[in-house]
Design an enzyme around this catalytic site. Structure first.
Site, PDB file in Angstrom:
ATOM      1  N   GLU A  21       0.831  -1.203   0.000  1.00 36.35           N
ATOM      2  CA  GLU A  21       0.000   0.000   0.000  1.00 36.35           C
ATOM      3  C   GLU A  21       0.867   1.256   0.000  1.00 36.35           C
ATOM      4  O   GLU A  21       0.510   2.265  -0.600  1.00 36.35           O
ATOM      5  CB  GLU A  21      -0.932   0.004   1.207  1.00 36.35           C
ATOM      6  CG  GLU A  21      -1.982  -1.090   1.163  1.00 36.35           C
ATOM      7  CD  GLU A  21      -2.819  -1.126   2.413  1.00 36.35           C
ATOM      8  OE1 GLU A  21      -4.019  -0.799   2.317  1.00 36.35           O
ATOM      9  OE2 GLU A  21      -2.282  -1.459   3.491  1.00 36.35           O
ATOM     10  N   TYR A  51     -14.409  27.186   1.318  1.00 35.46           N
ATOM     11  CA  TYR A  51     -14.233  25.755   1.116  1.00 35.46           C
ATOM     12  C   TYR A  51     -13.139  25.425   0.109  1.00 35.46           C
ATOM     13  O   TYR A  51     -12.698  24.285   0.056  1.00 35.46           O
ATOM     14  CB  TYR A  51     -15.545  25.028   0.821  1.00 35.46           C
ATOM     15  CG  TYR A  51     -16.466  25.632  -0.191  1.00 35.46           C
ATOM     16  CD1 TYR A  51     -16.331  25.338  -1.538  1.00 35.46           C
ATOM     17  CD2 TYR A  51     -17.501  26.458   0.203  1.00 35.46           C
ATOM     18  CE1 TYR A  51     -17.197  25.872  -2.469  1.00 35.46           C
ATOM     19  CE2 TYR A  51     -18.378  26.993  -0.730  1.00 35.46           C
ATOM     20  CZ  TYR A  51     -18.218  26.694  -2.060  1.00 35.46           C
ATOM     21  OH  TYR A  51     -19.081  27.215  -2.988  1.00 35.46           O
ATOM     22  N   GLU A  71      -8.546   5.675  10.297  1.00 32.52           N
ATOM     23  CA  GLU A  71      -9.119   6.331  11.471  1.00 32.52           C
ATOM     24  C   GLU A  71      -8.250   7.515  11.901  1.00 32.52           C
ATOM     25  O   GLU A  71      -8.749   8.587  12.258  1.00 32.52           O
ATOM     26  CB  GLU A  71      -9.257   5.357  12.637  1.00 32.52           C
ATOM     27  CG  GLU A  71     -10.238   4.229  12.401  1.00 32.52           C
ATOM     28  CD  GLU A  71      -9.603   2.977  11.794  1.00 32.52           C
ATOM     29  OE1 GLU A  71      -8.641   3.085  10.979  1.00 32.52           O
ATOM     30  OE2 GLU A  71     -10.077   1.881  12.123  1.00 32.52           O
ATOM     31  N   LYS A  97     -12.072   4.148   1.785  1.00 33.59           N
ATOM     32  CA  LYS A  97     -10.988   3.386   1.164  1.00 33.59           C
ATOM     33  C   LYS A  97     -11.651   2.256   0.369  1.00 33.59           C
ATOM     34  O   LYS A  97     -11.737   1.117   0.821  1.00 33.59           O
ATOM     35  CB  LYS A  97     -10.037   2.842   2.231  1.00 33.59           C
ATOM     36  CG  LYS A  97      -8.769   2.234   1.675  1.00 33.59           C
ATOM     37  CD  LYS A  97      -7.814   1.845   2.796  1.00 33.59           C
ATOM     38  CE  LYS A  97      -6.534   1.266   2.248  1.00 33.59           C
ATOM     39  NZ  LYS A  97      -5.605   0.892   3.326  1.00 33.59           N
TER      40      LYS A  97
END
Length: 120
Positions: A21, A51, A71, A97
């Protein structure tokens, strides 16, 4: 409380527990709900949450540091956005994900966190 939602922000990043990964990376999708009182706001950006700045902060948090856990990434994004945007009362962040290395068929994996200004 009113909100502005940035939905489906897509980035290529290298988060994850496995070495592959970190090498190959994957697609991550971020949703951010920006909670602040904008009823009665005048039509001036200086009175609102910018934004475009929020997008840039999210992009940097997703693409620059590497984390093993989504997380942790979700927490870092939420805290950064709240720190950077003093008009916000709260933020809800979801980090998806969709290609997580799981041994089965699934549509999505995501972490979600709502933080209020008092949580900082």
């Amino acid at each position: 409380m009113s909100r502005v939602v940035l939905q489906g922000l897509e980035f290529h990043a290298r988060h994850g527990v496995y070495d592959t990964e970190g090498v190959l990376g994957a697609r991550f999708v971020v949703d951010a709900e920006l909670h602040y009182a904008f009823a009665g706001l005048t039509d001036h950006l200086s009175e609102a949450v910018n934004y475009a700045e929020v997008y840039a902060a999210i992009q940097e948090e997703v693409t620059v540091p590497r984390h093993q856990l989504i997380e942790v990434l979700t927490d870092r994004i939420a805290r950064r956005v709240l720190r950077d945007q003093p008009r916000l009362a709260a933020v809800t962040v979801r980090v998806h994900k969709p290609f997580a290395p799981l041994p089965g068929v699934f549509r999505d994996v995501y972490a979600e966190l709502r933080l209020n200004r008092d949580d900082l």
